[in-house]
Every structure is written in structure tokens, then in C-alpha cells.
Design a protein around this motif. Structure first.
Motif, PDB file in Angstrom:
ATOM      1  N   GLY A 139      35.654  44.754  31.968  1.00 49.38           N
ATOM      2  CA  GLY A 139      36.322  43.498  31.657  1.00 49.38           C
ATOM      3  C   GLY A 139      35.696  42.903  30.409  1.00 49.38           C
ATOM      4  N   GLY A 171      34.297  47.003  42.880  1.00 48.59           N
ATOM      5  CA  GLY A 171      33.921  45.645  42.513  1.00 48.59           C
ATOM      6  C   GLY A 171      32.441  45.402  42.306  1.00 48.59           C
ATOM      7  N   LYS A 217      34.771  38.213  35.801  1.00 49.77           N
ATOM      8  CA  LYS A 217      36.026  38.007  36.532  1.00 49.77           C
ATOM      9  C   LYS A 217      37.073  39.030  36.094  1.00 49.77           C
ATOM     10  CE  LYS A 217      39.583  34.634  37.599  1.00 49.77           C
ATOM     11  NZ  LYS A 217      40.150  33.335  37.378  1.00 49.77           N
ATOM     12  N   ASP A 218      37.153  39.306  34.807  1.00 50.78           N
ATOM     13  CA  ASP A 218      38.108  40.283  34.290  1.00 50.78           C
ATOM     14  C   ASP A 218      37.804  41.670  34.855  1.00 50.78           C
ATOM     15  OD1 ASP A 218      40.318  41.097  32.635  1.00 50.78           O
ATOM     16  OD2 ASP A 218      38.883  41.831  31.144  1.00 50.78           O
ATOM     17  N   GLN A 220      36.275  42.338  37.680  1.00 49.19           N
ATOM     18  CA  GLN A 220      36.606  42.328  39.106  1.00 49.19           C
ATOM     19  C   GLN A 220      38.112  42.449  39.325  1.00 49.19           C
ATOM     20  OE1 GLN A 220      34.583  38.670  40.120  1.00 49.19           O
ATOM     21  NE2 GLN A 220      32.853  39.782  41.004  1.00 49.19           N
ATOM     22  N   GLU A 221      38.897  41.774  38.492  1.00 43.96           N
ATOM     23  CA  GLU A 221      40.350  41.872  38.603  1.00 43.96           C
ATOM     24  C   GLU A 221      40.824  43.287  38.306  1.00 43.96           C
ATOM     25  OE1 GLU A 221      41.816  38.830  35.976  1.00 43.96           O
ATOM     26  OE2 GLU A 221      41.375  37.217  37.392  1.00 43.96           O
ATOM     27  N   LYS A 222      40.238  43.917  37.284  1.00 39.90           N
ATOM     28  CA  LYS A 222      40.608  45.289  36.947  1.00 39.90           C
ATOM     29  C   LYS A 222      40.194  46.248  38.070  1.00 39.90           C
ATOM     30  CE  LYS A 222      40.797  44.775  31.968  1.00 39.90           C
ATOM     31  NZ  LYS A 222      40.214  45.091  30.668  1.00 39.90           N
ATOM     32  N   GLN A 257      40.056  45.506  41.257  1.00 41.54           N
ATOM     33  CA  GLN A 257      41.023  45.304  42.339  1.00 41.54           C
ATOM     34  C   GLN A 257      42.345  46.001  42.014  1.00 41.54           C
ATOM     35  OE1 GLN A 257      41.934  41.199  43.234  1.00 41.54           O
ATOM     36  NE2 GLN A 257      42.734  41.719  45.235  1.00 41.54           N
ATOM     37  N   GLU A 258      42.794  45.888  40.771  1.00 44.94           N
ATOM     38  CA  GLU A 258      44.032  46.546  40.359  1.00 44.94           C
ATOM     39  C   GLU A 258      43.913  48.061  40.499  1.00 44.94           C
ATOM     40  OE1 GLU A 258      44.724  45.205  36.362  1.00 44.94           O
ATOM     41  OE2 GLU A 258      45.141  43.148  36.998  1.00 44.94           O
TER      42      GLU A 258
END
Length: 114
Positions: free
Chosen positions: A39, A54, A83-84, A86-88, A90-91
Motif C-alpha cells: 500500500g 493482513g 490502511k491501503d 490492509q485493504e489490498k 483483504q481484496e
């Protein structure tokens, strides 16, 4: 005398399919634990790397942003990069889980425990 034992073959097939699914889930979990995503924030000035599960593994900060008067900005950039990542992560997990579900012939949207 042995009427109805034909159902045991179906049960054996179901057990084999369940074991196969369990093996594939374990392999997916291992893959996600070693797959890395990165991220970014501040146009790449701060980069956070995490596993697809994560877990944060690395943080890269461009030295040009270190300025005592802008401490809060740097902190915000670090948090945004994490945060970016972690979002990636999850995706990526959702994408790989969806692929496995399709491969196993499971209904769309069926959650797998990964």
C-alpha cells in the motif's frame, strides 16, 4: 440383507470431497500468508507491505518527508499506507477465495473460512 448400502458410496464421495476441500483451503491459507501486497500514500513517499492475511511486514519511508514541523503529516501518511496495504490484502484474500469457490463448484458468495 444389505439393502440400502448403496448410500455408503455416496457418503464416501462426500467425505473425499470434504477432504479435498480442506486440503485446498489449507493450501490457500498458506499462499495468502506468503503473498505480499504493498500500500502507498503520499504519491509513493510511504509504502507499507503486508501479507494477504493482513500482517504488516515492512514499512518504507522516503527520507525527504522527515521534517520535525510536519510530524503529524508523516504520521498520517504512514497510517494511510498501512490502511491501503490492509485493504489490498483483504481484496487479494477475497479474490483468491472466490477463485477457489468457483473451482470447487460452490455457490457464489459462499464464505470460506480463510
Amino acid at each position: 440383507m444389505f439393502k440400502g448400502l448403496g448410500g455408503l458410496g455416496d457418503m464416501a464421495k462426500m467425505m473425499k470431497a470434504a477432504q479435498e476441500m480442506q486440503g485446498k483451503l489449507a493450501a490457500l491459507q498458506q499462499q495468502l500468508a506468503t503473498t505480499l501486497v504493498t500500500g502507498e500514500s503520499g504519491a509513493g513517499l510511504v509504502k507499507a507491505t503486508a501479507t494477504a492475511k493482513g500482517t504488516l511486514t515492512a514499512l518504507d519511508i522516503d527520507p525527504s518527508i522527515f521534517n520535525a514541523e510536519e510530524k503529524e503529516v508523516v504520521e498520517d501518511l504512514i497510517l494511510a499506507a498501512i490502511k491501503d496495504a490492509q485493504e489490498k490484502a483483504q481484496e487479494k484474500t477475497q479474490e483468491e477465495t472466490r477463485k477457489l469457490s468457483e473451482e470447487l463448484g460452490l455457490p457464489a458468495g459462499m464464505g470460506l473460512p480463510v
